[in-house]
Scaffold this active site. Sequence first.
Site: not given
Ligand code: GLA
Length: 387
Positions: A34-36, A124, A128-130, A174
């Site tokens: 949650h930094t991106d 899910g 990052s499957s999507s 991602d």
């Molecule tokens: C999901 C989002 C990313 C990132 C993470 C948390 O994967 O797609 O962009 O914010 O949550 O780090």
Amino acid sequence: MKEELIRKFEELYGEGGDIRAYFAPGRVNLIGEHTDYNGGHVFPCALTLGTYVIARKRDDRRLRMFSQNFSHLGIAESSLDELYYHRKFGWTNYPKGVIWTFHEKGYAVTNGFDLLLYGNIPNGSGLSSSASVEVAVAVMLKDIYGFDMSMKDIALFCQYSENKFNGVNCGIMDQFSIAMGKKDSAIFLDTSNLDYEYAPLDMKGYKIVIASSNKKRGLGDSKYNERRDQCDDSLAELKSVLDISTLGELTVEAFEKTKEIITDPVRVRRVRHAVTENQRTVQAVKALKAGDLKQFGQLMNESHISLRDDYEVTGPELDTLVEAAWEQKGVIGSRMTGAGFGGCTVSIVEESCVEEFIRQVGAIYLKKIGYSADFYVVDIGDGARRI
Ligand code: GLA
């Protein structure tokens, strides 16, 4: 795998023509959560698990898509003239969003295609499957239509698609790690300017173990967008006294001095996470470069605590997995990974202890949560490509 999928493709759509195959990995983030979307640092890597796409360009504007993972749905038929989001389109919203984005960005896709997709990333699960589907489709489009664009462009286009077509306000992590991944390396990415560096992961007798909580999470209906808004609102308040454009520019000291400006105590904690997590990520990469895996693991643990207490995105499933992991022999560090609210944890575990780790953590989880977790001992692979 490729040959098998091509056979299936031919069964579905017929033989002949220029059939091509692509692969895009999933990703796991080691630290920097949650930094991106706050202009901070992240440290993800691409997996060898991912999404396969087999495709053949058509002469008309029709789109035919089939997912081996949702084979009961059959072939979804549409056309290049029907590129809009609808819940009922299910997974095909991702490829459609990418085509739509290409149009928006000036890369017109003029012919339709037939497509077969298969993914071995648990759905899910927070791996990052999507984004993997998006990047696989983007790499396919670039290749079969001969577009001139970089892998960085592809990452940005896929993020745009997720934001504007699918309505999830995700950051760049991602799509970037999936497009740019490198075997046995993690990517140290500064999301404020997309400067990046590959850091070789010399695991010296350790393994990366992912535990899936099997608690499904749809980013769209989760609290993800709410967290992002809380950060944006706080940044707006801080800007009245500080000359900053992102929370990533804040040091812990500057945050402590100015936090009273933030009018809501909940948002103070959200910002504290964003700021400390960014600093932890920078420190963690330093520790790794210095060969100090123990310190790296310690920072992973602190990351989890911050996500649990300040950002509040863990929940009983992820906390149970991580807290059980911390008690096991041979564990260097363990934390949730990805957006949270369900999904996966990532642990670094001494190779000789992995079996026992899986047995013990699995048993504790089942007893406390009431259903099983799944475990994956993963390898770090390359980014998206034609295969
Ligand atoms: C999901 C989002 C990313 C990132 C993470 C948390 O994967 O797609 O962009 O914010 O949550 O780090």
